[in-house]
Scaffold this motif. Structure first.
Motif, PDB file in Angstrom:
ATOM      1  N   THR A  20     -46.082   1.605 -66.505  1.00 29.82           N
ATOM      2  CA  THR A  20     -46.669   0.524 -65.635  1.00 29.82           C
ATOM      3  C   THR A  20     -47.486  -0.269 -66.355  1.00 29.82           C
ATOM      4  OG1 THR A  20     -46.599   2.351 -63.752  1.00 29.82           O
ATOM      5  CG2 THR A  20     -47.880   0.409 -63.534  1.00 29.82           C
ATOM      6  N   LEU A  21     -47.144  -1.481 -66.113  1.00 27.77           N
ATOM      7  CA  LEU A  21     -47.990  -2.708 -66.516  1.00 27.77           C
ATOM      8  C   LEU A  21     -49.063  -3.015 -65.742  1.00 27.77           C
ATOM      9  CD1 LEU A  21     -45.565  -2.681 -68.642  1.00 27.77           C
ATOM     10  CD2 LEU A  21     -45.989  -5.236 -68.704  1.00 27.77           C
ATOM     11  N   SER A  49     -45.947 -11.909 -55.355  1.00 26.51           N
ATOM     12  CA  SER A  49     -46.603 -11.182 -53.891  1.00 26.51           C
ATOM     13  C   SER A  49     -47.466 -12.360 -53.335  1.00 26.51           C
ATOM     14  CB  SER A  49     -47.420  -9.993 -54.229  1.00 26.51           C
ATOM     15  OG  SER A  49     -48.068  -9.610 -53.044  1.00 26.51           O
ATOM     16  N   VAL A  50     -47.391 -12.556 -52.090  1.00 23.48           N
ATOM     17  CA  VAL A  50     -48.259 -13.513 -51.266  1.00 23.48           C
ATOM     18  C   VAL A  50     -49.352 -12.985 -50.691  1.00 23.48           C
ATOM     19  CG1 VAL A  50     -46.205 -15.181 -51.226  1.00 23.48           C
ATOM     20  CG2 VAL A  50     -46.597 -13.666 -49.378  1.00 23.48           C
ATOM     21  N   GLY A  51     -49.467 -11.573 -50.874  1.00 21.33           N
ATOM     22  CA  GLY A  51     -50.649 -11.031 -50.112  1.00 21.33           C
ATOM     23  C   GLY A  51     -50.388  -9.420 -50.246  1.00 21.33           C
ATOM     24  N   ALA A  52     -51.405  -8.621 -49.875  1.00 22.60           N
ATOM     25  CA  ALA A  52     -51.180  -6.992 -49.847  1.00 22.60           C
ATOM     26  C   ALA A  52     -50.273  -6.731 -48.906  1.00 22.60           C
ATOM     27  CB  ALA A  52     -52.560  -6.598 -49.474  1.00 22.60           C
ATOM     28  N   GLY A  53     -49.260  -6.014 -49.489  1.00 23.34           N
ATOM     29  CA  GLY A  53     -48.131  -5.599 -48.801  1.00 23.34           C
ATOM     30  C   GLY A  53     -46.807  -6.151 -48.518  1.00 23.34           C
ATOM     31  N   ILE A  54     -46.894  -7.371 -49.359  1.00 21.00           N
ATOM     32  CA  ILE A  54     -45.929  -8.475 -49.129  1.00 21.00           C
ATOM     33  C   ILE A  54     -45.631  -8.653 -50.745  1.00 21.00           C
ATOM     34  CG2 ILE A  54     -44.951 -10.525 -48.505  1.00 21.00           C
ATOM     35  CD1 ILE A  54     -47.454 -10.779 -46.487  1.00 21.00           C
ATOM     36  N   THR A  55     -44.119  -8.315 -51.095  1.00 20.29           N
ATOM     37  CA  THR A  55     -43.712  -8.798 -52.451  1.00 20.29           C
ATOM     38  C   THR A  55     -42.136  -9.081 -52.245  1.00 20.29           C
ATOM     39  OG1 THR A  55     -42.567  -6.538 -52.698  1.00 20.29           O
ATOM     40  CG2 THR A  55     -45.139  -6.839 -53.533  1.00 20.29           C
ATOM     41  N   ASP A  56     -41.697  -9.929 -53.228  1.00 22.96           N
ATOM     42  CA  ASP A  56     -40.412 -10.485 -53.368  1.00 22.96           C
ATOM     43  C   ASP A  56     -40.051 -10.564 -54.690  1.00 22.96           C
ATOM     44  OD1 ASP A  56     -39.004 -12.888 -51.032  1.00 22.96           O
ATOM     45  OD2 ASP A  56     -38.073 -11.400 -52.326  1.00 22.96           O
ATOM     46  N   GLN A  57     -38.617 -10.667 -54.693  1.00 22.57           N
ATOM     47  CA  GLN A  57     -38.129 -10.799 -56.082  1.00 22.57           C
ATOM     48  C   GLN A  57     -38.141 -12.206 -56.704  1.00 22.57           C
ATOM     49  OE1 GLN A  57     -34.022  -9.280 -55.833  1.00 22.57           O
ATOM     50  NE2 GLN A  57     -34.708  -7.155 -55.284  1.00 22.57           N
ATOM     51  N   GLY A  58     -38.264 -12.489 -58.033  1.00 18.92           N
ATOM     52  CA  GLY A  58     -37.963 -13.607 -58.563  1.00 18.92           C
ATOM     53  C   GLY A  58     -36.475 -13.831 -59.323  1.00 18.92           C
ATOM     54  N   GLU A  59     -36.623 -14.477 -60.264  1.00 18.51           N
ATOM     55  CA  GLU A  59     -35.367 -14.894 -60.983  1.00 18.51           C
ATOM     56  C   GLU A  59     -34.682 -13.661 -61.713  1.00 18.51           C
ATOM     57  OE1 GLU A  59     -36.087 -17.783 -63.880  1.00 18.51           O
ATOM     58  OE2 GLU A  59     -34.205 -17.977 -64.767  1.00 18.51           O
ATOM     59  N   VAL A  60     -35.521 -12.680 -62.163  1.00 20.66           N
ATOM     60  CA  VAL A  60     -35.002 -11.696 -63.194  1.00 20.66           C
ATOM     61  C   VAL A  60     -35.582 -10.393 -62.620  1.00 20.66           C
ATOM     62  CG1 VAL A  60     -34.371 -13.197 -64.996  1.00 20.66           C
ATOM     63  CG2 VAL A  60     -36.610 -12.389 -65.105  1.00 20.66           C
ATOM     64  N   PRO A  61     -35.242  -9.844 -61.376  1.00 20.10           N
ATOM     65  CA  PRO A  61     -36.038  -8.563 -60.991  1.00 20.10           C
ATOM     66  C   PRO A  61     -35.505  -7.280 -61.266  1.00 20.10           C
ATOM     67  CG  PRO A  61     -34.563  -9.441 -59.376  1.00 20.10           C
ATOM     68  CD  PRO A  61     -34.557 -10.604 -60.721  1.00 20.10           C
ATOM     69  N   ASN A  62     -33.922  -7.434 -61.835  1.00 23.07           N
ATOM     70  CA  ASN A  62     -33.466  -6.085 -62.125  1.00 23.07           C
ATOM     71  C   ASN A  62     -34.224  -5.165 -63.230  1.00 23.07           C
ATOM     72  OD1 ASN A  62     -31.558  -6.765 -60.304  1.00 23.07           O
ATOM     73  ND2 ASN A  62     -30.225  -7.680 -61.779  1.00 23.07           N
ATOM     74  N   GLY A  63     -34.382  -3.865 -62.913  1.00 23.98           N
ATOM     75  CA  GLY A  63     -35.165  -2.997 -63.777  1.00 23.98           C
ATOM     76  C   GLY A  63     -36.545  -3.011 -63.706  1.00 23.98           C
ATOM     77  N   TYR A  64     -37.027  -3.720 -62.611  1.00 26.98           N
ATOM     78  CA  TYR A  64     -38.712  -3.547 -62.661  1.00 26.98           C
ATOM     79  C   TYR A  64     -38.970  -3.490 -60.878  1.00 26.98           C
ATOM     80  CZ  TYR A  64     -38.195  -6.446 -66.938  1.00 26.98           C
ATOM     81  OH  TYR A  64     -38.019  -7.026 -68.008  1.00 26.98           O
ATOM     82  N   VAL A  66     -42.375  -3.465 -58.025  1.00 25.94           N
ATOM     83  CA  VAL A  66     -43.698  -3.930 -57.932  1.00 25.94           C
ATOM     84  C   VAL A  66     -44.108  -3.287 -56.597  1.00 25.94           C
ATOM     85  CG1 VAL A  66     -43.804  -5.828 -59.310  1.00 25.94           C
ATOM     86  CG2 VAL A  66     -42.999  -6.089 -56.919  1.00 25.94           C
ATOM     87  N   SER A  67     -45.382  -3.147 -56.195  1.00 21.26           N
ATOM     88  CA  SER A  67     -46.011  -2.984 -55.225  1.00 21.26           C
ATOM     89  C   SER A  67     -47.555  -3.781 -54.979  1.00 21.26           C
ATOM     90  CB  SER A  67     -46.249  -1.331 -54.825  1.00 21.26           C
ATOM     91  OG  SER A  67     -47.144  -0.918 -55.832  1.00 21.26           O
ATOM     92  N   ARG A  68     -47.870  -3.930 -53.901  1.00 22.12           N
ATOM     93  CA  ARG A  68     -49.306  -4.638 -53.820  1.00 22.12           C
ATOM     94  C   ARG A  68     -49.821  -4.120 -52.559  1.00 22.12           C
ATOM     95  NH1 ARG A  68     -50.637 -10.194 -53.991  1.00 22.12           N
ATOM     96  NH2 ARG A  68     -52.891 -10.382 -54.034  1.00 22.12           N
ATOM     97  N   SER A  69     -50.956  -2.903 -53.063  1.00 24.69           N
ATOM     98  CA  SER A  69     -51.456  -2.246 -52.021  1.00 24.69           C
ATOM     99  C   SER A  69     -53.123  -2.834 -51.763  1.00 24.69           C
ATOM    100  CB  SER A  69     -51.693  -0.905 -52.571  1.00 24.69           C
ATOM    101  OG  SER A  69     -52.352  -0.720 -53.739  1.00 24.69           O
ATOM    102  N   THR A  70     -53.341  -3.691 -52.752  1.00 24.46           N
ATOM    103  CA  THR A  70     -54.878  -4.183 -52.631  1.00 24.46           C
ATOM    104  C   THR A  70     -54.572  -5.740 -52.887  1.00 24.46           C
ATOM    105  OG1 THR A  70     -55.619  -3.877 -54.812  1.00 24.46           O
ATOM    106  CG2 THR A  70     -55.774  -2.199 -53.022  1.00 24.46           C
ATOM    107  N   THR A  71     -55.491  -6.702 -52.690  1.00 29.21           N
ATOM    108  CA  THR A  71     -55.646  -8.049 -52.792  1.00 29.21           C
ATOM    109  C   THR A  71     -55.687  -8.072 -54.564  1.00 29.21           C
ATOM    110  OG1 THR A  71     -56.481  -8.894 -50.947  1.00 29.21           O
ATOM    111  CG2 THR A  71     -56.808 -10.287 -52.755  1.00 29.21           C
ATOM    112  N   GLU A  72     -56.458  -7.151 -55.049  1.00 33.17           N
ATOM    113  CA  GLU A  72     -56.688  -7.421 -56.457  1.00 33.17           C
ATOM    114  C   GLU A  72     -55.558  -6.939 -57.684  1.00 33.17           C
ATOM    115  OE1 GLU A  72     -60.193  -7.190 -53.803  1.00 33.17           O
ATOM    116  OE2 GLU A  72     -58.775  -5.841 -54.176  1.00 33.17           O
TER     117      GLU A  72
END
Lengths: 110, 114
Positions: A20-21, A49-64, A66-72
Motif C-alpha cells: 500500500t502506498l 476521489s471527490v470525498g470520503a467514501g467516493i472513488t472512481d477510476q481514472g485512465e489506468v486503473p487496472n491492478g490498483y 483505492v478507498s477513502r475512509s477519511t478526508t485526509e
C-alpha cells in the motif's frame, strides 16, 4: 502545514507481492488523486476521489485499488505487483481546479 | 475527451537565451490551464495558472504564459533562462465544474546549458 505527504519514498517489490502506498493531506481538500509517471508518457491518472467514501477510476486503473475512509487519507493498493507497475507514483489533492502534489514514491517491481 | 499536447519533448537552450515551451489543448467547453514544473527527483509544483480574466499570466520566477482561445494554445515563455530553470515542464488542463480531473501533456524537458 505539511501539504501532501507520501510514504514510502522508495520501494522494491517482488512480482506478486502486495503493498500500500500511503498518501495524506492536511489541507482539508475534497479531491485526491493518484498518478503514475513513466518516461515519455507524462502523468496518467490511476484513481481519484471527490470525498470520503467516493472513488472512481481514472485512465489506468487496472491492478490498483483505492478507498477513502477519511478526508485526509487516500491509500493506493497494489494487490499483486507486476513489473509493468514499475513507475513513479504521485498523489495529489486539490480544491476547485488546482492540484498540490506529493514528492512521489519510486516503485520497482522485480 | 479533453487532451493536452506538448509539442516538444526536449528543448535545449543556452543560459540567458529566450525559451518557449508549446502547449495545445482540445476542448469544446471552458477550460482551466496550468503549467507545472518538476525539478529532478522532486514532485510537481504549480508554476502558473489561467482560470479567467487576463489572458497573460505570470509566475514569480519570470515565466509567463498566454491563453489563446482561437489557437487553443497556452505556450510558456521566458525571455532569459538560468541554469536553475533546468527541469521538466508539464502543461495541464481541467474542464472545471464538478470535474476535478487534470489532464496532462507528456512533458517537455528544458535543459539550460552554460
Amino acid at each position: 502545514n505539511a501539504g501532501v505527504t507520501q510514504t514510502p519514498k522508495f520501494q522494491v517489490l517482488k512480482t506478486g507481492q502486495s503493498m500500500t502506498l500511503q498518501c495524506a493531506q492536511d489541507m482539508n481538500h475534497e479531491y485526491m488523486s493518484w498518478y503514475r509517471q513513466d518516461p515519455g508518457m507524462g502523468l496518467r491518472l490511476i484513481h481519484y476521489s471527490v470525498g470520503a467514501g467516493i472513488t472512481d477510476q481514472g485512465e489506468v486503473p487496472n491492478g490498483y485499488n483505492v478507498s477513502r475512509s477519511t478526508t485526509e487519507d487516500f491509500p493506493l493498493r497494489l494487490l499483486s505487483a507486476a513489473p509493468s507497475q514499475t513507475s513513479v507514483y504521485f498523489c495529489a489533492s486539490g480544491f476547485s481546479v488546482e492540484a498540490f502534489f506529493g514528492q512521489g514514491t519510486r516503485l520497482t517491481v522485480v | 475527451a479533453q487532451s493536452v499536447t506538448q509539442l516538444d519533448s526536449q528543448v535545449p537552450v543556452f543560459e540567458e537565451a529566450p525559451v518557449e515551451l508549446r502547449c495545445n489543448y482540445s476542448s469544446s467547453v471552458s477550460v482551466y490551464l496550468f503549467w507545472y514544473v518538476q525539478y529532478p527527483n522532486q514532485g510537481l509544483q504549480l508554476l502558473l495558472k489561467y482560470l479567467s480574466g487576463s489572458t497573460l499570466v505570470e509566475s514569480i520566477n519570470g515565466f509567463e504564459a498566454e491563453f489563446n482561445k482561437s489557437q487553443t494554445s497556452f505556450h510558456l515563455r521566458k525571455p532569459s533562462v538560468h541554469i536553475s530553470d533546468t527541469a521538466e515542464y508539464f502543461c495541464g488542463a481541467n474542464s472545471g465544474g464538478s470535474n476535478y480531473k487534470l489532464t496532462f501533456g507528456k512533458g517537455t524537458l528544458l535543459t539550460v546549458n552554460p
